[in-house]
Design an enzyme around this catalytic site. Structure first.
Site, PDB file in Angstrom:
ATOM      1  N   LYS A  18      -4.187   3.752   1.633  1.00  0.00           N
ATOM      2  CA  LYS A  18      -3.003   2.899   1.778  1.00  0.00           C
ATOM      3  C   LYS A  18      -1.704   3.659   1.535  1.00  0.00           C
ATOM      4  O   LYS A  18      -0.723   3.115   1.046  1.00  0.00           O
ATOM      5  CB  LYS A  18      -3.077   1.656   0.875  1.00  0.00           C
ATOM      6  CG  LYS A  18      -4.397   0.906   0.929  1.00  0.00           C
ATOM      7  CD  LYS A  18      -4.845   0.587   2.353  1.00  0.00           C
ATOM      8  CE  LYS A  18      -3.948  -0.395   3.057  1.00  0.00           C
ATOM      9  NZ  LYS A  18      -4.417  -0.670   4.460  1.00  0.00           N
ATOM     10  N   HIS A  26      -9.836  11.035   2.354  1.00  0.00           N
ATOM     11  CA  HIS A  26      -9.239  10.486   1.139  1.00  0.00           C
ATOM     12  C   HIS A  26      -9.727  11.249  -0.097  1.00  0.00           C
ATOM     13  O   HIS A  26      -9.460  10.831  -1.225  1.00  0.00           O
ATOM     14  CB  HIS A  26      -9.627   9.008   0.969  1.00  0.00           C
ATOM     15  CG  HIS A  26      -9.003   8.086   1.961  1.00  0.00           C
ATOM     16  ND1 HIS A  26      -7.675   8.159   2.328  1.00  0.00           N
ATOM     17  CD2 HIS A  26      -9.522   7.024   2.652  1.00  0.00           C
ATOM     18  CE1 HIS A  26      -7.409   7.194   3.202  1.00  0.00           C
ATOM     19  NE2 HIS A  26      -8.506   6.506   3.408  1.00  0.00           N
ATOM     20  N   SER A  50      -0.184  -2.844  -1.274  1.00  0.00           N
ATOM     21  CA  SER A  50      -0.922  -2.810  -0.011  1.00  0.00           C
ATOM     22  C   SER A  50      -2.427  -2.909  -0.264  1.00  0.00           C
ATOM     23  O   SER A  50      -3.150  -3.604   0.450  1.00  0.00           O
ATOM     24  CB  SER A  50      -0.587  -1.524   0.742  1.00  0.00           C
ATOM     25  OG  SER A  50      -1.261  -1.468   1.975  1.00  0.00           O
TER      26      SER A  50
END
Length: 287
Positions: free
Chosen positions: A45, A101, A131
């Site tokens: 995010k 990630h 988010s």
């Protein structure tokens, strides 16, 4: 469902089992990088989807065909997800573009040996939290966030997918003297998208005309991406992501946390942030 039901703990962080089965984690461990690979690295995010749009357009010098015909998860696949096994990535022509990630300490042996180009995107952690709260509420493969206060404690203590934002950012900033890494902020991209596209292009060795830079920036404006079914995740089945609860591409702004945080949550977050980041010399644009 709980973390035990939906997540696997891998190298110290939670990963969703459904998209990170053991064979996909092994695939990444064995993956062989090339020197001209481009790796988009983010904490979830933090602008991954945006960079999955910008980077292929920079490398193709503004050719829109890939962003109009390929879903972003195939266009710029996550190396740790199961799709990576199916895409025959070793057969892709150079320069290949991937996303991850992973924390820096989680990268494989080939990464540290080859040192591919890295675009590391950072975002104000309060906006990352905001988010994430909405995203965790609409994605069936993630543990529901609970109340904002409950989710805040999980977020601050790294008990959500991919662990701690603070550890992720600090780990990657430790490599700030390495010239194969470009650090860029989500907020910079919002403030000056054309300038950010030019900066990314220069880092990737692409000399783009002003006209091409403007074309790329226009294509990557949030509202244009939101309308592109190859980028807005509308192709994902509703039982996996229920976008009636919250759009995947929700607002695309900086500072939305101010519409979400209570005063007490802001004080709690600020105190935690100041303690965790007190030894970090890097100047963040949101400080």
């Amino acid at each position: 469902m709980t973390e035990a039901d939906l997540y696997v703990e891998y190298k110290g962080v939670y990963l969703p089992k459904s998209v990170h089965p053991p064979e996909s984690l092994k695939h990444y461990e064995d993956f062989i990088f090339r020197p001209d690979d481009v790796l988009i690295v983010t904490f979830p995010k933090s602008g991954t989807t945006w960079m999955q749009e910008i980077t292929p357009l920079v490398l193709s010098e503004g050719d829109l065909s890939s962003v109009q015909s390929l879903p972003n998860w195939d266009r710029v696949p996550w190396l740790e997800e199961h799709r990576a096994i199916l895409l025959n990535l070793e057969q892709r022509p150079s320069p290949r573009v991937f996303a991850t990630h992973y924390h820096r300490y989680m990268m494989n042996e080939s990464y540290f040996k080859v040192k591919p180009k890295v675009l590391y995107v950072m975002r104000n952690p309060k906006d990352v939290f905001t988010s994430s709260f909405h995203y965790f509420g609409m994605a069936s493969y993630l543990v529901k966030p609970g109340t904002p206060d409950e989710f805040l404690e999980k977020f601050l203590n790294g008990k959500t997918m991919f662990g701690s934002w603070f550890d992720h950012v600090k780990g990657w900033l430790k490599a700030k003297d390495e010239d194969h890494i470009l650090y860029i902020a989500y907020e910079e991209m919002i403030q000056d998208l054309k300038g950010s596209v030019s900066r990314i292009a220069q880092f990737l060795g692409k000399s783009l005309s002003e006209e091409v830079v403007e074309k790329i920036a226009d294509s990557c404006v949030f509202q244009n991406m939101k309308q592109n079914k190859m980028s807005n995740y509308s192709l994902v089945p509703e039982e996996f992501m229920d976008q009636k609860k919250s759009a995947f591409l929700r607002k695309g702004i900086a500072g939305d946390w101010k519409n979400f945080f209570t005063e007490a949550q802001t004080e709690r977050f600020n105190a935690f942030y100041e303690d965790k980041m007190k030894d970090v010399e890097f100047k963040f644009c949101w400080d």
